[in-house]
Each structure stands twice: as structure tokens, then as C-alpha cells.
Design an enzyme around this catalytic site. Sequence first.
Site, PDB file in Angstrom:
ATOM      1  N   SER A   1       0.836  -1.215   0.000  1.00 18.87           N
ATOM      2  CA  SER A   1       0.000   0.000   0.000  1.00 18.87           C
ATOM      3  C   SER A   1       0.868   1.262   0.000  1.00 18.87           C
ATOM      4  O   SER A   1       0.382   2.353  -0.314  1.00 18.87           O
ATOM      5  CB  SER A   1      -0.960   0.007   1.196  1.00 18.87           C
ATOM      6  OG  SER A   1      -0.236  -0.035   2.406  1.00 18.87           O
TER       7      SER A   1
ATOM      8  N   SER B   1       6.301   1.729   3.546  1.00 16.94           N
ATOM      9  CA  SER B   1       7.757   1.983   3.586  1.00 16.94           C
ATOM     10  C   SER B   1       8.106   3.185   2.714  1.00 16.94           C
ATOM     11  O   SER B   1       8.893   4.055   3.121  1.00 16.94           O
ATOM     12  CB  SER B   1       8.532   0.765   3.076  1.00 16.94           C
ATOM     13  OG  SER B   1       8.205  -0.364   3.827  1.00 16.94           O
TER      14      SER B   1
ATOM     15  N   SER C   1       0.134  -3.871  10.734  1.00 11.55           N
ATOM     16  CA  SER C   1      -0.715  -3.731  11.933  1.00 11.55           C
ATOM     17  C   SER C   1      -2.195  -3.922  11.567  1.00 11.55           C
ATOM     18  O   SER C   1      -2.984  -2.980  11.646  1.00 11.55           O
ATOM     19  CB  SER C   1      -0.476  -2.388  12.630  1.00 11.55           C
ATOM     20  OG  SER C   1      -0.381  -1.304  11.752  1.00 11.55           O
TER      21      SER C   1
HETATM   22  N1  LIG Z   1       2.115 -13.719   6.017  1.00 10.45           N
HETATM   23  C1  LIG Z   1       2.504 -12.470   5.805  1.00 10.45           C
HETATM   24  N2  LIG Z   1       1.584 -11.474   5.829  1.00 10.45           N
HETATM   25  C2  LIG Z   1       1.988 -10.198   5.615  1.00 10.45           C
HETATM   26  N3  LIG Z   1       3.289  -9.809   5.390  1.00 10.45           N
HETATM   27  C3  LIG Z   1       4.227 -10.774   5.369  1.00 10.45           C
HETATM   28  C4  LIG Z   1       3.877 -12.131   5.570  1.00 10.45           C
HETATM   29  N4  LIG Z   1       5.022 -12.874   5.476  1.00 10.45           N
HETATM   30  C5  LIG Z   1       6.024 -12.029   5.235  1.00 10.45           C
HETATM   31  N5  LIG Z   1       5.568 -10.757   5.177  1.00 10.45           N
HETATM   32  C6  LIG Z   1       6.470  -9.593   5.040  1.00 10.45           C
HETATM   33  O1  LIG Z   1       6.470  -8.984   6.336  1.00 10.45           O
HETATM   34  C7  LIG Z   1       6.106  -7.620   6.252  1.00 10.45           C
HETATM   35  C8  LIG Z   1       5.008  -7.287   7.269  1.00 10.45           C
HETATM   36  O2  LIG Z   1       5.514  -7.278   8.556  1.00 10.45           O
HETATM   37  P1  LIG Z   1       4.759  -6.459   9.686  1.00 10.45           P
HETATM   38  O3  LIG Z   1       5.597  -6.587  10.902  1.00 10.45           O
HETATM   39  O4  LIG Z   1       4.481  -5.091   9.174  1.00 10.45           O
HETATM   40  O5  LIG Z   1       3.388  -7.257   9.832  1.00 10.45           O
HETATM   41  S1  LIG Z   1       2.322  -7.167  11.010  1.00 10.45           S
HETATM   42  O6  LIG Z   1       2.147  -5.739  11.350  1.00 10.45           O
HETATM   43  O7  LIG Z   1       2.825  -7.934  12.151  1.00 10.45           O
HETATM   44  O8  LIG Z   1       1.083  -7.765  10.483  1.00 10.45           O
HETATM   45  C9  LIG Z   1       5.547  -7.392   4.875  1.00 10.45           C
HETATM   46  O9  LIG Z   1       6.060  -6.116   4.502  1.00 10.45           O
HETATM   47  P2  LIG Z   1       5.215  -5.042   3.654  1.00 10.45           P
HETATM   48  O10 LIG Z   1       5.037  -5.698   2.302  1.00 10.45           O
HETATM   49  O11 LIG Z   1       6.125  -3.865   3.623  1.00 10.45           O
HETATM   50  O12 LIG Z   1       3.919  -4.756   4.337  1.00 10.45           O
HETATM   51  C10 LIG Z   1       6.103  -8.546   4.030  1.00 10.45           C
HETATM   52  O13 LIG Z   1       7.289  -8.154   3.398  1.00 10.45           O
HETATM   53  N1  LIG Z   2       1.242   7.307  -3.980  1.00 10.02           N
HETATM   54  C1  LIG Z   2       2.058   6.306  -3.650  1.00 10.02           C
HETATM   55  N2  LIG Z   2       2.448   6.166  -2.374  1.00 10.02           N
HETATM   56  C2  LIG Z   2       3.255   5.141  -2.017  1.00 10.02           C
HETATM   57  N3  LIG Z   2       3.729   4.205  -2.862  1.00 10.02           N
HETATM   58  C3  LIG Z   2       3.366   4.287  -4.160  1.00 10.02           C
HETATM   59  C4  LIG Z   2       2.507   5.332  -4.593  1.00 10.02           C
HETATM   60  N4  LIG Z   2       2.298   5.153  -5.911  1.00 10.02           N
HETATM   61  C5  LIG Z   2       3.006   4.059  -6.277  1.00 10.02           C
HETATM   62  N5  LIG Z   2       3.655   3.543  -5.228  1.00 10.02           N
HETATM   63  C6  LIG Z   2       4.515   2.341  -5.277  1.00 10.02           C
HETATM   64  O1  LIG Z   2       3.896   1.285  -4.534  1.00 10.02           O
HETATM   65  C7  LIG Z   2       4.884   0.458  -3.919  1.00 10.02           C
HETATM   66  C8  LIG Z   2       4.616   0.406  -2.430  1.00 10.02           C
HETATM   67  O2  LIG Z   2       5.562  -0.460  -1.843  1.00 10.02           O
HETATM   68  P1  LIG Z   2       5.994  -0.326  -0.330  1.00 10.02           P
HETATM   69  O3  LIG Z   2       6.295   1.091   0.032  1.00 10.02           O
HETATM   70  O4  LIG Z   2       7.060  -1.346  -0.101  1.00 10.02           O
HETATM   71  O5  LIG Z   2       4.629  -0.743   0.431  1.00 10.02           O
HETATM   72  P2  LIG Z   2       4.450  -1.408   1.852  1.00 10.02           P
HETATM   73  O6  LIG Z   2       5.581  -0.927   2.726  1.00 10.02           O
HETATM   74  O7  LIG Z   2       3.117  -0.919   2.324  1.00 10.02           O
HETATM   75  O8  LIG Z   2       4.492  -2.881   1.628  1.00 10.02           O
HETATM   76  C9  LIG Z   2       6.241   1.048  -4.253  1.00 10.02           C
HETATM   77  O9  LIG Z   2       6.772   0.366  -5.363  1.00 10.02           O
HETATM   78  C10 LIG Z   2       5.878   2.495  -4.630  1.00 10.02           C
HETATM   79  O10 LIG Z   2       6.796   3.079  -5.529  1.00 10.02           O
END
Ligand SMILES: Nc1ncnc2c1ncn2[C@@H]1O[C@H](COP(=O)(O)OS(=O)(=O)O)[C@@H](OP(=O)(O)O)[C@H]1O
Ligand SMILES: Nc1ncnc2c1ncn2[C@@H]1O[C@H](COP(=O)(O)OP(=O)(O)O)[C@@H](O)[C@H]1O
Length: 199
Positions: free
Chosen positions: A38, A41, A108
Amino acid sequence: MKKGNHLTWHHSSVTKKNRHLLNGHKSCVLWFTGLSGSGKSTLATAVDHALFQTGLRSYVLDGDNIRHGLNSDLSFDAADRKENIRRIGEVAKLFVDSGQIVLSAFISPFREDRKLVRDMFEAEEFIEIFLKCPIQVCENRDPKGLYKKARKGEIPEFTGISSPYEMPSRPEIVIETDNMTIEESVEKITAYLKDKKIL
Ligand SMILES: Nc1ncnc2c1ncn2[C@@H]1O[C@H](COP(=O)(O)OS(=O)(=O)O)[C@@H](OP(=O)(O)O)[C@H]1O
Ligand SMILES: Nc1ncnc2c1ncn2[C@@H]1O[C@H](COP(=O)(O)OP(=O)(O)O)[C@@H](O)[C@H]1O
């Protein structure tokens, strides 16, 4: 035996307010929440960069990074996610006490866990930022290829696919990351901080 029976809280002679005066701004936690992909990061680091450029003290706590170290013992079941968020809440509280602006980027997914963290802070210190983005868009972005793996059943309990995400009911800020640029999103968040006289 109940833990913490023989502990005493030591107060510092330097208060949080003293630190605010030294830094020239208040401290708070910007709690980013939303699905994987979403933009948590991306936006947390972009806001951190913008704050740093203006001489403010801030720091990012990111789910992926924290799960490599402090929380490397935790899985993704509901109980461990709760413990993950509780620990981060406590860490964020220390940072806020030290006078800094914390940007936390964790899925979260559970309302109750976010409320638990909110309740650790004074009302104006906890700013929940909901990154509202349809799962189809997150899945199309799939920056780490995780949705692809989750769809194939290779990642159990993946948020949005096989584990729930509970949307915040009254977040301080909502960012529709599929409708706003990164720059517009950063502007919306920093404008909020100025409006609330945190900066
Ligand atoms: N099962 C599962 N569900 C969701 N995400 C997963 C899972 N396994 C690994 N990952 C990776 O872990 C990142 C999420 O960790 P978080 O500590 O933010 O999760 S939580 O708040 O405890 O739900 C998440 O990072 P983001 O993609 O940046 O959200 C993933 O890279
Ligand atoms: N408006 C925006 N805000 C944040 N990320 C965006 C947006 N538009 C496109 N993106 C892209 O969406 C992706 C989001 O990844 P990331 O930041 O790792 O998400 P998360 O940490 O929630 O998993 C990135 O590749 C980023 O460049």
C-alpha cells in the site's frame, strides 16, 4: 511469580518537554497502517527524508527491518502479530520520550492491537495514517513478489489473502495511494503536522 514485582521506575531530570525545546519541535508517532504494497515503507521514508531536510529529528521503524532483528522470533499468526505491534509500540514510546518523530511502517492489521498502541500515548502524540489502497492495486504493484507467492499458497496467513486486514475506523489521516502521488502524500502529512503545531 508475577513479573515486575521488584522494579522501580527511575525518572530522568531531563524531561520530554526539555527535549522538545532543544529540538525545536514536538515528538510524536506517525503510525502508517495498510496492506502489503500500500506504500507504508515508501511514504514513511519519504516523510522522514523531508523532515530530515528541514533539520528535524525523526526515525523510521519498518516491519521488514524490525522482523530481521528485535522481532525475529515472531511469526505472522494473530498472537505474534499482536506481540510484534506491542513491542513496536513500546519502542516508539521510547523514541517519542527521547524527543523524536517516529515513523512506523507495519501492516498492523488488527484494530485492537492498534488501539493498544494508541493507548500508550497522549492523545495528540499518536497519529494513525491509513494507506487506503484496493488490494487489486497492491497486488498489481507486488514490489516484492509476495502476492504471487501467497496466491500459490507459498506464504501462509498472508494479509488480505488468507489473513484479515481490519480498516481503521477513525484514522487521523487517510491517504489513497492509488489516487495521490508520493509528493502529494508527503505534503498532506507535513501539512497536518504543521496544522497541529507539532512542527
Ligand atoms: N504472512 C505475511 N503477511 C503479511 N506480510 C508478510 C507475511 N510474510 C512475510 N511478510 C512480510 O512482512 C512484512 C510485514 O511485517 P509487519 O511486521 O508489518 O506485519 S504485522 O504488522 O505484524 O502484520 C511485509 O512487509 P510489507 O510488504 O512492507 O507490508 C512482508 O514483506
Ligand atoms: N502514492 C504512492 N504512495 C506510495 N507508494 C506508491 C505510490 N504510488 C506508487 N507507489 C509504489 O507502490 C509500492 C509500495 O511499496 P511499499 O512502500 O514497499 O509498500 P508497503 O511498505 O506498504 O508494503 C512502491 O513500489 C511504490 O513506488
